[in-house]
Design a protein around this motif. Structure first.
Motif, PDB file in Angstrom:
ATOM      1  N   PHE A   1      40.812  43.817  31.951  1.00 23.62           N
ATOM      2  CA  PHE A   1      41.462  43.534  33.234  1.00 23.62           C
ATOM      3  C   PHE A   1      42.103  42.156  33.250  1.00 23.62           C
ATOM      4  O   PHE A   1      41.743  41.268  32.476  1.00 23.62           O
ATOM      5  CB  PHE A   1      40.439  43.659  34.364  1.00 23.62           C
ATOM      6  N   ALA A   2      43.037  42.002  34.174  1.00 23.05           N
ATOM      7  CA  ALA A   2      43.769  40.744  34.302  1.00 23.05           C
ATOM      8  C   ALA A   2      42.828  39.625  34.747  1.00 23.05           C
ATOM      9  O   ALA A   2      41.840  39.881  35.450  1.00 23.05           O
ATOM     10  CB  ALA A   2      44.901  40.910  35.305  1.00 23.05           C
ATOM     11  N   PRO A   3      43.136  38.392  34.350  1.00 25.55           N
ATOM     12  CA  PRO A   3      42.344  37.247  34.841  1.00 25.55           C
ATOM     13  C   PRO A   3      42.335  37.224  36.363  1.00 25.55           C
ATOM     14  O   PRO A   3      43.341  37.522  37.007  1.00 25.55           O
ATOM     15  CB  PRO A   3      43.101  36.039  34.271  1.00 25.55           C
ATOM     16  N   GLY A   4      41.186  36.904  36.931  1.00 25.54           N
ATOM     17  CA  GLY A   4      41.060  36.867  38.377  1.00 25.54           C
ATOM     18  C   GLY A   4      40.538  38.154  38.980  1.00 25.54           C
ATOM     19  O   GLY A   4      40.241  38.209  40.182  1.00 25.54           O
ATOM     20  N   THR A   5      40.435  39.204  38.155  1.00 21.18           N
ATOM     21  CA  THR A   5      39.861  40.454  38.646  1.00 21.18           C
ATOM     22  C   THR A   5      38.401  40.222  39.038  1.00 21.18           C
ATOM     23  O   THR A   5      37.650  39.571  38.314  1.00 21.18           O
ATOM     24  CB  THR A   5      39.943  41.554  37.569  1.00 21.18           C
ATOM     25  N   GLN A   6      38.007  40.759  40.178  1.00 21.05           N
ATOM     26  CA  GLN A   6      36.638  40.589  40.659  1.00 21.05           C
ATOM     27  C   GLN A   6      35.817  41.849  40.369  1.00 21.05           C
ATOM     28  O   GLN A   6      36.365  42.918  40.128  1.00 21.05           O
ATOM     29  CB  GLN A   6      36.644  40.306  42.160  1.00 21.05           C
ATOM     30  N   PHE A   7      34.484  41.680  40.399  1.00 18.98           N
ATOM     31  CA  PHE A   7      33.599  42.794  40.068  1.00 18.98           C
ATOM     32  C   PHE A   7      32.559  43.005  41.163  1.00 18.98           C
ATOM     33  O   PHE A   7      32.108  42.060  41.813  1.00 18.98           O
ATOM     34  CB  PHE A   7      32.920  42.558  38.717  1.00 18.98           C
TER      35      PHE A   7
END
Length: 236
Positions: free
Chosen positions: A174-180
């Protein structure tokens, strides 16, 4: 003749035991009437999931009883759209609830077909919370996660933030900054997650039709941070 000097001791003990058992029973049933909160965690920003299995939830009552946000189930694959999505999205207007959309990513449809279908049914009004992407199957198959990453990127390209319901160890897709979103029973690796799905069998006090089997979320962070990121930027 020996006299028993403690004739009141046994009745007193029995009375205390009955009282203690009564308090325990009262506490048990009282706790089952209260809103389900994260066990062992000091979190005050709570949310719930709403979908076509739950009708006629009074969102003003939901807000009044301590819920800060809702996630609305929207699309799955290229053909399923939740019947209550638009109803609840419209009703959120006039409340102070933040909201977001849930997409169930399918392994049976192409990335493009799923993205196009979501855009057609939901469009730009997906909420001010990150779009939650939930895998339709439990798998560690790299191909599936790469496709999910591609789908996520299409949403990011439209200016959306994304929340992945899965282990943060998959972040390489996933792209940087994607949250989980953490989905375990007890919160671990807190710093790696933004939200927590802490129960799928919860309840919200005093809200009709949310007495049981409610999927509930908590924001992992302070109320001040939540207010800054989400509550103060409601878009509907």
């Amino acid at each position: 003749m020996h006299r028993y000097h403690h004739r009141y001791t046994l009745p007193a003990i029995i009375t205390l035991l009955i009282l203690a058992i009564g308090i325990m029973i009262w506490g048990f049933f009282n706790s089952r009437q209260n809103t389900t909160v994260p066990r062992g965690a000091n979190m005050s920003v709570l949310g719930v999931e709403l979908d076509q299995n739950v009708d006629n939830v009074d969102l003003h009552e939901l807000q009044k009883n301590g819920i800060s946000f809702v996630y609305l189930r929207s699309t799955q694959g290229k053909s399923y759209f939740d019947d209550n999505y638009l109803i609840y999205r419209d009703r959120i207007q006039g409340t102070q609830l933040s909201y977001g959309s849930i997409i169930t990513f399918s392994n049976e449809s192409s990335v493009k077909d799923q993205f196009d279908y979501f855009e057609k049914k939901v469009g730009s009004q997906s909420g001010n919370l990150p779009i939650m992407i939930v895998p339709a199957i439990a798998t560690n198959n790299p191909k599936f996660w790469r496709q999910m990453g591609q789908f996520s990127q299409l949403l990011v390209n439209t200016g959306k933030k994304v929340l992945i319901a899965g282990n943060y160890t998959q972040k390489k897709y996933f792209a940087p900054g994607t949250q989980f979103l953490y989905t375990g029973s007890s919160l671990k690796d807190k710093k790696e997650y933004a939200f927590w799905c802490y129960t799928q069998d919860g309840r919200v006090k005093n809200v009709q039709n949310l007495n049981d089997n409610v999927t509930m979320f908590a924001y992992i962070g302070s109320m001040a941070t939540y207010q800054q990121r989400y509550a103060a930027q409601i878009t509907q």
